[in-house]
Design an enzyme around this catalytic site. Structure first.
Site, PDB file in Angstrom:
ATOM      1  N   HIS A 121       0.829  -1.204   0.000  1.00 31.11           N
ATOM      2  CA  HIS A 121       0.000   0.000   0.000  1.00 31.11           C
ATOM      3  C   HIS A 121       0.873   1.269   0.000  1.00 31.11           C
ATOM      4  O   HIS A 121       0.734   2.138  -0.864  1.00 31.11           O
ATOM      5  CB  HIS A 121      -0.926  -0.032   1.221  1.00 31.11           C
ATOM      6  CG  HIS A 121      -1.845   1.138   1.335  1.00 31.11           C
ATOM      7  ND1 HIS A 121      -3.175   1.062   0.997  1.00 31.11           N
ATOM      8  CD2 HIS A 121      -1.636   2.412   1.743  1.00 31.11           C
ATOM      9  CE1 HIS A 121      -3.734   2.246   1.183  1.00 31.11           C
ATOM     10  NE2 HIS A 121      -2.821   3.082   1.647  1.00 31.11           N
ATOM     11  N   GLU A 122       1.807   1.331   0.945  1.00 29.16           N
ATOM     12  CA  GLU A 122       2.654   2.526   1.046  1.00 29.16           C
ATOM     13  C   GLU A 122       3.587   2.644  -0.161  1.00 29.16           C
ATOM     14  O   GLU A 122       3.830   3.741  -0.658  1.00 29.16           O
ATOM     15  CB  GLU A 122       3.461   2.526   2.350  1.00 29.16           C
ATOM     16  CG  GLU A 122       2.621   2.604   3.621  1.00 29.16           C
ATOM     17  CD  GLU A 122       1.642   3.779   3.664  1.00 29.16           C
ATOM     18  OE1 GLU A 122       1.964   4.848   3.114  1.00 29.16           O
ATOM     19  OE2 GLU A 122       0.549   3.620   4.240  1.00 29.16           O
ATOM     20  N   HIS A 125       1.675   4.316  -2.936  1.00 26.68           N
ATOM     21  CA  HIS A 125       1.622   5.780  -2.819  1.00 26.68           C
ATOM     22  C   HIS A 125       2.942   6.386  -3.312  1.00 26.68           C
ATOM     23  O   HIS A 125       2.957   7.346  -4.070  1.00 26.68           O
ATOM     24  CB  HIS A 125       1.458   6.209  -1.347  1.00 26.68           C
ATOM     25  CG  HIS A 125       0.072   6.048  -0.798  1.00 26.68           C
ATOM     26  ND1 HIS A 125      -1.042   6.520  -1.430  1.00 26.68           N
ATOM     27  CD2 HIS A 125      -0.377   5.487   0.355  1.00 26.68           C
ATOM     28  CE1 HIS A 125      -2.120   6.249  -0.694  1.00 26.68           C
ATOM     29  NE2 HIS A 125      -1.749   5.612   0.396  1.00 26.68           N
ATOM     30  N   ASP A 198      -7.643   7.512   2.603  1.00 27.99           N
ATOM     31  CA  ASP A 198      -7.205   7.979   1.283  1.00 27.99           C
ATOM     32  C   ASP A 198      -8.411   8.315   0.414  1.00 27.99           C
ATOM     33  O   ASP A 198      -8.423   9.327  -0.277  1.00 27.99           O
ATOM     34  CB  ASP A 198      -6.406   6.884   0.555  1.00 27.99           C
ATOM     35  CG  ASP A 198      -5.137   6.520   1.293  1.00 27.99           C
ATOM     36  OD1 ASP A 198      -4.630   7.368   2.043  1.00 27.99           O
ATOM     37  OD2 ASP A 198      -4.664   5.384   1.101  1.00 27.99           O
TER      38      ASP A 198
END
Ligand code: ZN
Length: 302
Positions: A121-122, A125, A198
């Protein structure tokens, strides 16, 4: 002499000449102000050679004097706790992370499957942030749980102080926000509840682009919906609709179109850089925190 954060709701009678004649606006400090404020609060501290107050100031846009004092104080506490005999840059980094994202929750242990998901996930980004034209450089990625609910964070460092955003920058921000969820979907085949915040932020940006910033071609340079702050009740905001049902429908499709455009861009970037995403996510699982140097090294070898 009196101070207020809400000059717009003050009774006119109070502001009449002869009562409060002069009004002085004290805005949030800009970059140069923050450098000066930080210098003031670190004056009595023994600082290491490597400390660049300008970098600390750059990392703290939007913070006020009290926050900066808090950061200086936290940095000193960190230094003592770790056993440094002077305050190092890493103490400041830790203090900023703590103030911005909440304290680390080392005892909140993620199971390996969750950790893997947060890492993708990170990394998602970060990948999108590095590839969109106006993305701010990624300064740090972490998958150490923090604060009340954050499981990880990707921190971008603005190159310069900004007071305006262009349409393209807002679109890029939406894509970056959706990058996390998209990476989960592409790498793990499913999405999770971790992207709620988000999505909320992305929808808010898209909504203001359409309703208050006049950035929708279909709806033109008009504002839609009026917010009314009920006097004295700061938390109560009522919004009344000054548009038809037909317009409401177009607003919804326009917001949807912006978010979907961001999603498509995030998907394209992540699909095109799939192998880097894997490497970045693996490195994150192994190290939990990746800084700018480690990340650029990885991007350059690919
Ligand atoms: Zn996220």
């Amino acid at each position: 002499m009196a101070a207020t954060n809400r000059p717009e709701v003050l009774d006119k009678a109070l502001l009449r000449a002869g009562r409060f004649d002069r009004q002085i606006v004290v805005d949030k400090p800009d970059l140069q102000d923050r450098i000066e404020i930080l210098k003031l609060h670190t004056k009595a501290m023994t600082l290491a050679e490597n400390i660049d107050i300008a970098v600390v100031a750059k990392r703290t846009p939007g913070l006020v004097g009290a926050d900066l004092a808090n950061i200086a104080n936290e940095a000193a506490i960190m230094a003592v706790r770790i056993g440094h005999n002077q305050v190092e840059m890493e103490d400041f980094e830790a203090a900023i992370d703590r103030i911005l994202a909440g304290p680390e929750k080392k005892n909140r242990v993620l199971n390996p499957e969750e950790k893997r998901r947060v890492a993708y996930h990170e990394a998602g980004h970060a990948m999108v942030a590095e590839h969109v034209p106006t993305g701010q450089p990624v300064h740090k990625i972490s998958i150490i749980p923090r604060g009340v609910s954050a499981l990880g964070f990707t921190l971008q460092l603005p190159v310069e102080e900004k007071f305006l955003s262009t349409e393209n920058e807002l679109k890029d921000q939406i894509a970056i926000l959706l990058g996390g969820r998209m990476a989960e979907e592409i790498a793990l085949g499913s999405i999770s509840t971790g992207a709620q915040n988000d999505l909320e932020k992305a929808s808010d940006i898209a909504r203001s682009m359409v309703c208050s910033l006049g950035m929708s071609k279909k709806l033109g340079p008009l504002t839609y919906g009026k917010r009314q702050q009920l006097q004295f009740l700061e938390t109560e905001v009522s919004e009344y609709r000054n548009y038809s049902d037909e317009t409401a429908r177009i607003i919804d499709t326009e917001i949807m179109a912006l978010v979907e455009e961001g999603e498509t861009r995030a998907r394209e970037i992540i699909t095109a850089n799939r192998s880097v995403l894997e490497k970045l996510a693996n490195l994150l699982q192994e190290k939990e925190v990746i800084n700018r140097e480690e990340m650029t090294a990885l991007l350059e070898t690919h």
